[in-house]
Scaffold this active site. Sequence first.
Site, mmCIF file in Angstrom:
data_model
loop_
_atom_site.group_PDB
_atom_site.id
_atom_site.type_symbol
_atom_site.label_atom_id
_atom_site.label_comp_id
_atom_site.label_asym_id
_atom_site.label_seq_id
_atom_site.Cartn_x
_atom_site.Cartn_y
_atom_site.Cartn_z
ATOM 1 N N CYS A 95 0.953 -1.265 -0.071
ATOM 2 C CA CYS A 95 0.071 0.160 0.001
ATOM 3 C C CYS A 95 1.049 1.317 0.071
ATOM 4 O O CYS A 95 1.664 1.385 0.870
ATOM 5 C CB CYS A 95 -0.830 0.137 1.382
ATOM 6 S SG CYS A 95 -1.448 1.539 1.860
ATOM 7 N N GLU A 96 0.743 2.194 -1.097
ATOM 8 C CA GLU A 96 1.563 3.237 -0.947
ATOM 9 C C GLU A 96 1.131 4.438 0.100
ATOM 10 O O GLU A 96 2.069 5.376 0.227
ATOM 11 C CB GLU A 96 1.318 4.070 -2.389
ATOM 12 C CG GLU A 96 0.098 4.536 -2.600
ATOM 13 C CD GLU A 96 -0.076 5.270 -4.088
ATOM 14 O OE1 GLU A 96 -0.840 6.127 -4.039
ATOM 15 O OE2 GLU A 96 0.799 4.886 -4.877
ATOM 16 N N HIS A 97 0.333 4.023 0.728
ATOM 17 C CA HIS A 97 -0.255 5.137 1.887
ATOM 18 C C HIS A 97 0.592 4.745 3.178
ATOM 19 O O HIS A 97 0.756 5.803 3.968
ATOM 20 C CB HIS A 97 -1.861 5.270 2.128
ATOM 21 C CG HIS A 97 -2.678 5.504 0.923
ATOM 22 N ND1 HIS A 97 -3.816 4.820 0.465
ATOM 23 C CD2 HIS A 97 -2.358 6.130 -0.188
ATOM 24 C CE1 HIS A 97 -4.226 5.257 -0.294
ATOM 25 N NE2 HIS A 97 -3.370 6.338 -0.889
ATOM 26 N N HIS A 98 0.700 3.675 3.506
ATOM 27 C CA HIS A 98 1.304 3.106 4.581
ATOM 28 C C HIS A 98 2.670 2.375 4.439
ATOM 29 O O HIS A 98 3.244 1.947 5.364
ATOM 30 C CB HIS A 98 0.256 2.651 5.582
ATOM 31 C CG HIS A 98 -0.818 3.124 5.750
ATOM 32 N ND1 HIS A 98 -2.183 3.086 5.244
ATOM 33 C CD2 HIS A 98 -1.071 4.186 6.655
ATOM 34 C CE1 HIS A 98 -3.128 3.976 5.537
ATOM 35 N NE2 HIS A 98 -2.380 4.608 6.417
ATOM 36 N N GLN A 136 -4.979 -0.819 -4.963
ATOM 37 C CA GLN A 136 -5.352 -1.983 -5.397
ATOM 38 C C GLN A 136 -6.355 -1.388 -6.867
ATOM 39 O O GLN A 136 -6.172 -2.140 -7.770
ATOM 40 C CB GLN A 136 -6.455 -2.712 -4.573
ATOM 41 C CG GLN A 136 -6.905 -4.039 -5.126
ATOM 42 C CD GLN A 136 -7.922 -4.716 -4.195
ATOM 43 O OE1 GLN A 136 -7.571 -5.035 -2.939
ATOM 44 N NE2 GLN A 136 -8.622 -5.383 -4.530
ATOM 45 N N HIS A 142 -6.037 -6.342 3.268
ATOM 46 C CA HIS A 142 -5.032 -4.969 3.269
ATOM 47 C C HIS A 142 -4.516 -5.164 4.824
ATOM 48 O O HIS A 142 -5.278 -4.950 5.714
ATOM 49 C CB HIS A 142 -5.510 -3.831 3.144
ATOM 50 C CG HIS A 142 -5.691 -3.991 1.368
ATOM 51 N ND1 HIS A 142 -5.396 -3.022 0.515
ATOM 52 C CD2 HIS A 142 -6.632 -4.352 0.684
ATOM 53 C CE1 HIS A 142 -5.445 -3.135 -0.769
ATOM 54 N NE2 HIS A 142 -6.508 -3.885 -0.537
ATOM 55 N N CYS A 156 -2.795 -2.836 6.138
ATOM 56 C CA CYS A 156 -3.174 -1.225 6.762
ATOM 57 C C CYS A 156 -4.541 -1.118 7.298
ATOM 58 O O CYS A 156 -4.815 -0.142 8.060
ATOM 59 C CB CYS A 156 -2.910 -0.379 5.364
ATOM 60 S SG CYS A 156 -4.269 -0.477 3.859
#
Length: 379
Positions: free
Chosen positions: A279-282, A320, A348, A350
Amino acid sequence: IFFRLEVSVLPRFAVPTTMENNASIFDDGDNQENPPPQEHSVLVSNVPRGTTRDDLCKAFSTKGAVYATELFENRQYGFVRFYNASDVKNVLTSKPPSINDSQGNAVVLRVSPISDEPKNVLRVGGFGPEMDSHLLREMITTWTNGVKPLNIDLVMTEEGQSKGYAFMEFQDNGAALEAYKALEINKPQYSVEFAKLRDVQKDFVMRRMEQSCYQTLMDLGEDASREGLLKTPQRWAKALQFLTRGYSDSLHELVNGAIFDESHHELVLVKDIVVYSMCEHHMLPFWGKVHVAYIPNGKVIGLSKIARIAEMYSRRLQVQERLTREIANALQETLKPMGVAVIMDCAHMCMMMRGVQKVGASTTTSSVIGVFETDPRTR
């Protein structure tokens, strides 16, 4: 790491000495017979498919006066050359521009400097595993007839042993050349060569990542020098490069011509392709299965290539939704079939080990192109 180079994790590409015929030239009145030097160029990657050179020019025209652009669509990268060096500095230090993809979504471009081959760095190899940095620093000026390097970087294994080579940075090309000749005479058993940029880049990136991890451990209140964490920065850097190795892959090279003429016009479905991504956010993992279907239009692709396409795009920092769409777009671009459909189901971390902490929740996404989008019967 000591090298005073501007580098990135992107793969290195050769910079053309002049723009080819397919480059777009934008004249603002200056003399085109005296083009700006290559040092006024930047490398642009993460370019959406379908982007034109004019699009690239418009995106960067807000950053400075663009002289020319060159775009290589298969690799999704290109070059932008500016009239002024100050424009290059502005591009590299400001927020990069974005270009809309085929779905109308803004894609932020990645901008990197273009560096020449280093002329003052030697790569010296042939050491045994027992060589250590302290010993090398003591002996080097003897081997080079008194020419002292500014810095020495002995490359080590995870076990703390020498990998057999080191990078040595000298004051300038003259000092490096003098040391080169002295090493050839005094230490003929060692291999000596001027370092290639790709080697320096790889070492530079690894060391910078290791230093970042070390500092993060310290900021968390850990003792980064204790036995259990002593080699963690090196392991983490290697693991992260493996987990994001899709950035260095090319769709064109991955397919490698495995496209065949075939009159089959019915559904081709590859199910249960296991994918792992982050996940590019976390920067936490998500994983699951992807199912890829297409209806050929005179050509089919090797089945393993479908799995490899999914693997390439999943081994990047992702969401995703975009990952699903990128797999579909890649197959559509490669085969030009009657239609493509991709369904992905993932869990996920996250949202399982942090935040809402809903263990067992899964996310399903889909992307449809061509007849799968226009004809509900195909779905």
